[in-house]
Enzyme design. Structure first.
Site, PDB file in Angstrom:
ATOM      1  N   ASP A  13      42.939 -40.265 -36.964  1.00 38.28           N
ATOM      2  CA  ASP A  13      43.681 -40.063 -38.218  1.00 38.28           C
ATOM      3  C   ASP A  13      43.094 -40.827 -39.396  1.00 38.28           C
ATOM      4  O   ASP A  13      43.809 -41.197 -40.331  1.00 38.28           O
ATOM      5  CB  ASP A  13      45.169 -40.470 -38.051  1.00 38.28           C
ATOM      6  CG  ASP A  13      45.790 -39.829 -36.839  1.00 38.28           C
ATOM      7  OD1 ASP A  13      45.540 -38.629 -36.646  1.00 38.28           O
ATOM      8  OD2 ASP A  13      46.496 -40.515 -36.088  1.00 38.28           O
ATOM      9  N   GLU A  14      41.799 -41.072 -39.367  1.00 40.06           N
ATOM     10  CA  GLU A  14      41.182 -41.848 -40.448  1.00 40.06           C
ATOM     11  C   GLU A  14      40.976 -41.020 -41.712  1.00 40.06           C
ATOM     12  O   GLU A  14      40.773 -41.577 -42.790  1.00 40.06           O
ATOM     13  CB  GLU A  14      39.796 -42.385 -40.007  1.00 40.06           C
ATOM     14  CG  GLU A  14      39.832 -43.367 -38.847  1.00 40.06           C
ATOM     15  CD  GLU A  14      39.679 -42.661 -37.509  1.00 40.06           C
ATOM     16  OE1 GLU A  14      39.738 -41.414 -37.475  1.00 40.06           O
ATOM     17  OE2 GLU A  14      39.524 -43.363 -36.492  1.00 40.06           O
ATOM     18  N   GLY A  15      40.963 -39.688 -41.539  1.00 41.88           N
ATOM     19  CA  GLY A  15      40.671 -38.830 -42.704  1.00 41.88           C
ATOM     20  C   GLY A  15      39.320 -38.146 -42.548  1.00 41.88           C
ATOM     21  O   GLY A  15      38.700 -37.753 -43.539  1.00 41.88           O
ATOM     22  N   LYS A  16      38.893 -37.992 -41.288  1.00 40.01           N
ATOM     23  CA  LYS A  16      37.582 -37.362 -41.034  1.00 40.01           C
ATOM     24  C   LYS A  16      37.537 -35.925 -41.561  1.00 40.01           C
ATOM     25  O   LYS A  16      36.512 -35.469 -42.048  1.00 40.01           O
ATOM     26  CB  LYS A  16      37.283 -37.344 -39.522  1.00 40.01           C
ATOM     27  CG  LYS A  16      37.194 -38.713 -38.890  1.00 40.01           C
ATOM     28  CD  LYS A  16      36.993 -38.624 -37.398  1.00 40.01           C
ATOM     29  CE  LYS A  16      38.176 -38.084 -36.633  1.00 40.01           C
ATOM     30  NZ  LYS A  16      39.396 -38.889 -36.651  1.00 40.01           N
ATOM     31  N   GLY A  40      43.991 -33.290 -35.168  1.00 39.09           N
ATOM     32  CA  GLY A  40      44.689 -32.652 -36.285  1.00 39.09           C
ATOM     33  C   GLY A  40      43.960 -33.051 -37.552  1.00 39.09           C
ATOM     34  O   GLY A  40      44.169 -34.136 -38.079  1.00 39.09           O
ATOM     35  N   HIS A  41      43.063 -32.205 -38.009  1.00 38.06           N
ATOM     36  CA  HIS A  41      42.244 -32.558 -39.179  1.00 38.06           C
ATOM     37  C   HIS A  41      42.815 -31.898 -40.427  1.00 38.06           C
ATOM     38  O   HIS A  41      42.882 -30.680 -40.515  1.00 38.06           O
ATOM     39  CB  HIS A  41      40.788 -32.146 -38.944  1.00 38.06           C
ATOM     40  CG  HIS A  41      40.141 -32.988 -37.880  1.00 38.06           C
ATOM     41  ND1 HIS A  41      38.929 -32.709 -37.332  1.00 38.06           N
ATOM     42  CD2 HIS A  41      40.560 -34.128 -37.276  1.00 38.06           C
ATOM     43  CE1 HIS A  41      38.620 -33.635 -36.436  1.00 38.06           C
ATOM     44  NE2 HIS A  41      39.605 -34.506 -36.376  1.00 38.06           N
ATOM     45  N   GLN A 223      39.552 -37.667 -32.982  1.00 37.68           N
ATOM     46  CA  GLN A 223      40.112 -38.980 -32.610  1.00 37.68           C
ATOM     47  C   GLN A 223      39.217 -40.100 -33.178  1.00 37.68           C
ATOM     48  O   GLN A 223      38.509 -39.852 -34.141  1.00 37.68           O
ATOM     49  CB  GLN A 223      40.292 -39.123 -31.086  1.00 37.68           C
ATOM     50  CG  GLN A 223      41.329 -38.182 -30.495  1.00 37.68           C
ATOM     51  CD  GLN A 223      40.807 -36.801 -30.184  1.00 37.68           C
ATOM     52  OE1 GLN A 223      39.769 -36.658 -29.587  1.00 37.68           O
ATOM     53  NE2 GLN A 223      41.539 -35.787 -30.596  1.00 37.68           N
ATOM     54  N   THR A 238      42.008 -41.545 -25.372  1.00 39.90           N
ATOM     55  CA  THR A 238      41.962 -40.137 -25.022  1.00 39.90           C
ATOM     56  C   THR A 238      40.927 -39.997 -23.899  1.00 39.90           C
ATOM     57  O   THR A 238      40.381 -40.995 -23.428  1.00 39.90           O
ATOM     58  CB  THR A 238      41.664 -39.255 -26.262  1.00 39.90           C
ATOM     59  OG1 THR A 238      41.875 -37.888 -25.904  1.00 39.90           O
ATOM     60  CG2 THR A 238      40.265 -39.455 -26.813  1.00 39.90           C
ATOM     61  N   GLY A 301      53.668 -34.768 -35.369  1.00 41.76           N
ATOM     62  CA  GLY A 301      54.700 -35.193 -36.323  1.00 41.76           C
ATOM     63  C   GLY A 301      55.255 -36.588 -36.046  1.00 41.76           C
ATOM     64  O   GLY A 301      56.161 -37.056 -36.738  1.00 41.76           O
ATOM     65  N   PRO A 303      55.877 -40.568 -36.058  1.00 43.92           N
ATOM     66  CA  PRO A 303      55.544 -41.619 -37.027  1.00 43.92           C
ATOM     67  C   PRO A 303      54.406 -42.469 -36.471  1.00 43.92           C
ATOM     68  O   PRO A 303      54.378 -42.782 -35.281  1.00 43.92           O
ATOM     69  CB  PRO A 303      56.829 -42.447 -37.134  1.00 43.92           C
ATOM     70  CG  PRO A 303      57.752 -41.962 -36.083  1.00 43.92           C
ATOM     71  CD  PRO A 303      57.222 -40.694 -35.495  1.00 43.92           C
ATOM     72  N   LEU A 331      42.398 -45.637 -50.170  1.00 41.16           N
ATOM     73  CA  LEU A 331      42.417 -46.908 -50.893  1.00 41.16           C
ATOM     74  C   LEU A 331      43.581 -46.921 -51.893  1.00 41.16           C
ATOM     75  O   LEU A 331      44.196 -47.969 -52.133  1.00 41.16           O
ATOM     76  CB  LEU A 331      41.082 -47.120 -51.626  1.00 41.16           C
ATOM     77  CG  LEU A 331      40.945 -48.465 -52.328  1.00 41.16           C
ATOM     78  CD1 LEU A 331      40.893 -49.606 -51.311  1.00 41.16           C
ATOM     79  CD2 LEU A 331      39.692 -48.514 -53.204  1.00 41.16           C
ATOM     80  N   VAL A 413      40.401 -41.774 -52.820  1.00 44.73           N
ATOM     81  CA  VAL A 413      41.565 -42.300 -53.556  1.00 44.73           C
ATOM     82  C   VAL A 413      42.690 -41.261 -53.644  1.00 44.73           C
ATOM     83  O   VAL A 413      43.569 -41.352 -54.497  1.00 44.73           O
ATOM     84  CB  VAL A 413      41.154 -42.788 -54.976  1.00 44.73           C
ATOM     85  CG1 VAL A 413      40.292 -44.031 -54.889  1.00 44.73           C
ATOM     86  CG2 VAL A 413      40.419 -41.690 -55.756  1.00 44.73           C
TER      87      VAL A 413
HETATM   88  P1  IMP Z   1      45.629 -37.243 -25.606  1.00 45.62           P
HETATM   89  O1  IMP Z   1      44.328 -37.156 -26.336  1.00 45.62           O
HETATM   90  O2  IMP Z   1      46.598 -36.156 -25.993  1.00 45.62           O
HETATM   91  O3  IMP Z   1      45.431 -37.352 -24.126  1.00 45.62           O
HETATM   92  O4  IMP Z   1      46.342 -38.620 -26.057  1.00 45.62           O
HETATM   93  C1  IMP Z   1      45.791 -39.890 -25.712  1.00 45.62           C
HETATM   94  C2  IMP Z   1      45.992 -40.879 -26.854  1.00 45.62           C
HETATM   95  O5  IMP Z   1      45.181 -40.482 -27.948  1.00 45.62           O
HETATM   96  C3  IMP Z   1      47.426 -40.932 -27.404  1.00 45.62           C
HETATM   97  O6  IMP Z   1      47.685 -42.253 -27.825  1.00 45.62           O
HETATM   98  C4  IMP Z   1      47.384 -40.019 -28.612  1.00 45.62           C
HETATM   99  O7  IMP Z   1      48.364 -40.353 -29.573  1.00 45.62           O
HETATM  100  C5  IMP Z   1      45.984 -40.314 -29.122  1.00 45.62           C
HETATM  101  N1  IMP Z   1      45.402 -39.190 -29.871  1.00 45.62           N
HETATM  102  C6  IMP Z   1      44.891 -38.051 -29.395  1.00 45.62           C
HETATM  103  N2  IMP Z   1      44.424 -37.281 -30.384  1.00 45.62           N
HETATM  104  C7  IMP Z   1      44.632 -37.961 -31.524  1.00 45.62           C
HETATM  105  C8  IMP Z   1      44.320 -37.702 -32.889  1.00 45.62           C
HETATM  106  O8  IMP Z   1      43.716 -36.689 -33.276  1.00 45.62           O
HETATM  107  N3  IMP Z   1      44.700 -38.661 -33.770  1.00 45.62           N
HETATM  108  C9  IMP Z   1      45.308 -39.812 -33.386  1.00 45.62           C
HETATM  109  N4  IMP Z   1      45.592 -40.103 -32.133  1.00 45.62           N
HETATM  110  C10 IMP Z   1      45.260 -39.180 -31.198  1.00 45.62           C
END
Ligand code: IMP
Length: 426
Positions: A13-16, A40-41, A223, A238, A301, A303, A331, A413
């Site tokens: 979730d860094e913003g790739k 989820g990009h 990820q 993961t 979804g 938090p 930033l 930004v």
């Molecule tokens: P899995 O990849 O569904 O097996 O989940 C393993 C771990 O990776 C869990 O903590 C998920 O929340 C995390 N995770 C998997 N995909 C993402 C992603 O795209 N962004 C952030 N966390 C992820």
């Protein structure tokens, strides 16, 4: 430069997605090499927010070819859904989306097993996305998986699916869960296989050929490094190699292929799911970061847990990826925080260390040693050059660079494409 990679340096979730989308305008191929529909990009184009899970983020650029490599686990139904959604907004992937015959297939029973495993009493709860990722990679490594190529070989498909469904049902029955019917699964699979067939090819050869021809190729990590199965905070990870190390095996290319690796980090830190997070803020500051940064999972979804930037983890992630540069995202979200903090070391059992430990209990006990920096106020989302940023924000970036050991080359930004500053600090 022909081959560049964009990888996450935190827990995803860094913003790739935004960075890949930006760089894709200068690329001819965008390649996913690992992960699956757990990703989820998010990309914002002309004010419209779009989330892709399996399709590479370059899809929004009409001339760009998108490749789903051998290291990805492919859920055909999820892929078709996404192709359909993109078609609805005028993005056609016909003739420019390629799926590796070597990628493993995610079946509905993988998702059922994922949910079962992650809620099993006594087992460590990982907080997975429930997309069947772990069980599918588990089958792959256990040599019981089904690959895209197998979908078009009736004998292989029927026998492997029979064995996999029997094994899955065995576990599901014992847990009192619904089981899967072989004939129904076979029929559904044949239909999905036909629908994805126009996209299936020897994707590895296609990418190798593009590189030989000097075409610009962008590798899109899903990820983040701290979720990498080998280099992350195991077992809270993961099941794939999210770092740049996943590129050769996930695409069939030699190690030397990369010309540049760009590491992406937020200006603070977030994590979804369970696992150690030394700089997590369980207070009002953390809640404020969550609200300002709208930190809710793009796939589930949920938090996100929020905290200060962890320089120890970031330095480690930059090193194991060979990051040539840093993209610092969001930033603008730090405006109004006084002070802003960066963790420069951990204190573990009374001793200060700058090393990112492998042991889970060391990470869980690690207390962050912070450097406190003066914050800044005001809206910086209209800044379009480093000199336009407040001096405190520039100082924050230069400390991030020094602590991490990699130069900042992109600063974001805001979510829009235009809210991006490219260029070095000095
Ligand atoms: P899995 O990849 O569904 O097996 O989940 C393993 C771990 O990776 C869990 O903590 C998920 O929340 C995390 N995770 C998997 N995909 C993402 C992603 O795209 N962004 C952030 N966390 C992820």
């Amino acid at each position: 430069m022909t081959a560049r990679a964009v990888v996450g340096l935190q827990w995803g979730d860094e913003g790739k997605g935004k960075i890949v989308d930006l760089l894709a305008s200068r690329a001819q191929l965008v390649v996913r090499y690992q992960g699956g529909a757990n990703a989820g990009h998010t990309v914002v184009v002309r004010g419209r927010r779009m989330v892709s899970h399996l399709v590479p983020s370059g899809a929004h650029h009409p001339g760009v070819e998108c490749v789903i490599g051998a290291g990805v686990v492919l859920d055909p139904a999820a892929l078709l859904d996404e192709i359909g959604q993109l078609r609805e907004i005028g993005i056609d992937l016909a003739g420019r989306l390629w799926v590796s015959e070597r990628a493993h297939v995610v079946f509905a029973y993988h998702k059922a097993l994922d949910q079962l495993q992650d809620s099993a009493p006594g087992a460590a709860r990982i907080g997975t996305t429930g997309r069947g990722i772990g069980p599918c990679y588990g089958d792959k490594v256990n040599r019981t998986g089904i690959r895209v190529a197998d979908l078009y070989d009736e004998g292989v498909l029927a026998s492997r699916l029979a064995a996999s469904i029997a094994a899955a049902n065995d576990r599901l029955v014992r847990a009192g869960r619904e089981i899967f019917d072989l004939e129904a699964t076979l029929a559904a699979t044949r239909s999905l296989a036909e629908r994805i067939r126009p996209h299936v090819c020897d994707a590895e050869e296609r990418v190798a050929h593009a590189i030989r021809a000097g075409r610009e190729v962008l590798f899109e990590g899903a990820q983040g490094t701290l979720l990498d199965v080998d280099l992350g905070t195991y077992p809270y990870v993961t099941s794939s190699n999210a770092g740049s190390g996943g590129i050769p095996s996930g695409t069939g290319l030699p190690l030397r292929v990369l010309d540049l690796c760009l590491g992406v980090t937020k200006a603070y830190a977030t994590r979804v799911g369970e696992g150690p997070f030394p700089t997590e803020l369980r207070d009002d500051v953390g809640s404020r970061l969550r609200e300002v940064g709208r930190e809710y999972g793009a796939t589930t979804g949920r938090p996100r847990r929020c905290g200060w930037l962890d320089g120890v983890a970031l330095r480690y992630a930059a090193r194991v990826n060979g990051a040539d540069g840093l993209a610092v995202m969001k930033l603008d979200c730090l405006s109004g925080f006084h002070p802003v903090k960066i963790c420069r070391a951990y204190r573990i059992a009374g001793a200060e260390s700058e090393r990112f430990p492998a042991g889970l209990s060391a990470l869980e006990r690690a207390e962050p040693v912070y450097e406190e920096l003066p914050g800044w106020d005001g809206d910086i989302s209209r800044s379009r050059g480093i000199p336009e940023l407040p001096s405190e924000a520039r100082h924050f970036l230069s400390r991030t660079e020094e602590i991490t050991g990699a130069p900042v080359t992109i600063v974001s930004v805001g979510p829009g494409r235009e809210q991006t500053i490219e260029g070095r600090l000095r």
